[in-house]
Design an enzyme around this catalytic site. Sequence first.
Site, PDB file in Angstrom:
ATOM      1  N   ASP A  79      -4.928   1.287 -12.295  1.00 27.78           N
ATOM      2  CA  ASP A  79      -4.503   1.103 -11.409  1.00 27.78           C
ATOM      3  C   ASP A  79      -3.731   0.022 -10.695  1.00 27.78           C
ATOM      4  O   ASP A  79      -3.746  -1.127 -11.466  1.00 27.78           O
ATOM      5  CB  ASP A  79      -5.784   0.908  -9.652  1.00 27.78           C
TER       6      ASP A  79
ATOM      7  N   GLN B 125      11.794 -11.564   5.141  1.00 23.60           N
ATOM      8  CA  GLN B 125      11.404 -10.820   5.583  1.00 23.60           C
ATOM      9  C   GLN B 125      11.782  -9.918   6.486  1.00 23.60           C
ATOM     10  O   GLN B 125      11.136  -8.482   6.395  1.00 23.60           O
ATOM     11  CB  GLN B 125      10.356 -11.377   6.705  1.00 23.60           C
TER      12      GLN B 125
ATOM     13  N   THR C 268      -3.245   6.556  -8.514  1.00 22.38           N
ATOM     14  CA  THR C 268      -4.253   7.334  -7.813  1.00 22.38           C
ATOM     15  C   THR C 268      -3.981   9.083  -8.409  1.00 22.38           C
ATOM     16  O   THR C 268      -4.813   9.822  -8.494  1.00 22.38           O
ATOM     17  CB  THR C 268      -3.506   7.539  -6.292  1.00 22.38           C
TER      18      THR C 268
ATOM     19  N   THR D  39      11.217   0.511  -2.003  1.00 31.70           N
ATOM     20  CA  THR D  39      10.179  -0.026  -1.983  1.00 31.70           C
ATOM     21  C   THR D  39       8.999   0.912  -0.692  1.00 31.70           C
ATOM     22  O   THR D  39       9.148   1.632  -0.379  1.00 31.70           O
ATOM     23  CB  THR D  39      10.502  -0.876  -0.760  1.00 31.70           C
TER      24      THR D  39
END
Length: 359
Positions: free
Chosen positions: A76, A292, A28, A182
Site C-alpha cells: 500500500d 497551505q 489499490t 497532487t
Amino acid sequence: MTRCWLRTSRLARRPEAVRIHVTYTGGTIGMIDSPHGLVPGADLEGWLGTLLGESASGQDLGRKDVTLTALSPLIDSSNATPESWQLIIDDLRTTAAGPTPPDAFIVLHGTDTMAYTSAALSYALTDLSQPVVITGSQLPLGVVGSDAAPNVTGALRAAVSGRADGITLFFGHRLLAGNRATKTSSWAFRGFDSPSVAPLALTGAPWQWSEPAAGGRGWDGPARPYARHDVAVIDLVPGVTAARLEAMVTPQPEAVILRAFGVGNVPSDEPGLTNVVADLIEAGVAVVVTSQCHQAEVLLGHYETGDAIARAGAVGSRDMTLEAVYAKVQFLLSQGLRGAELAAWVGRSIAGELTESRG
Ligand code: ASP
C-alpha cells in the site's frame, strides 16, 4: 522491506513491437478484500496480459512487447519510503541498461503517495532517455466499473505517444507532469490535479496535448540513491506558539518544511516564533517555506509576516506542490547537501518541478 524483485515476466511478445516495461509496486489497483480491509493479492499479471494483449491488437495502441517486474513486497503506497522510491528507480535503470531496453516504462502504484513517488523519480532520472508514466486506480481491477483499465490503457497510450517526456502521471483521463501533480480526491476517478500548470494531455478523440510548462532540467549527471532522511513537515495554524513549534523541531531534523499561510506568511507577532526558525537555520538546518494553499506562489517578503523568516535564511518553495518539495528535499539530502547549500537548490529547477520566474 526486501530489496528484491518478485519476478520479471514477459506478458506479450510480438515481432517489431514497441517495447514496454511495467514496474508493479502495489496499490489499490491490484488489491483484493481481506478480513482487515484491502490488501495486494489480485492476479495483476494475468489481468494485464489480457488487457494489453487486447489493446495491442487495437489500431490505436499498436503492437507491444511487454515485460513486468513486480516488486517485493507489493505495498500500500502509504507504506512507501524514500527506499521504496529507490527500488523503483533501480528496476527502471536495470531494465534500461539490459540487452533489450524498452521504449517506455509504466509504473503501477498506489494513489496515496503516487505524487511523491513521481516527483522523486523525476529528480533521480533526469538522464533516462525513455518516458515513464505512473498510474494506479481508485478501485481494484476486479471491481465492476473500476478505473483500473482506462488508467492503464491511458498510461500505455501516453507512453507510446512520442510526446510524453520524463516522468508523467496518468489518471482520470488526464496526463500530468509527474513533479507537478497532487492527489486531490480520495474517491473521484479524477483524483489528481496539477494546480500550477495545465495538464499535458486530455484523453479524447483525438487526445488534446498542450505544451509542457517551461522549466529546465538543472541536475546534471548521476544521482546518489535515495536514503531516508529526517525531514519535518509542519503545518502552522492560527494560535501556534513558539513553544509548540520548538517542540515540533526537537530533536532537530535534517531539514524543515513549514507549511505557512498564503504566499508564505507566518504569525510574526507571536513572541519567539521567528527566533525558533532563525535558530534552526543558524544550526545548519535548511528551512523551506511552502503554502497551505492548493495553488500558490510562495514569495517571502511580499508581506512583513514572511519577511522576518526570509531575513533569517528561510527559502520559499515558489509554485511547487508539497509532494515536489518533500521529495526534492529528500533528494538533495541524499546527495549530501545540507543547510544553505541545500536551500540554494530549492528555488532552482532540477526537473521542471517549479516555474523559475514569472514574466
Ligand atoms: N492506499 C492505496 C495506496 O495508495 C490507495 C490507492 O491505491 O488508491 O496504495
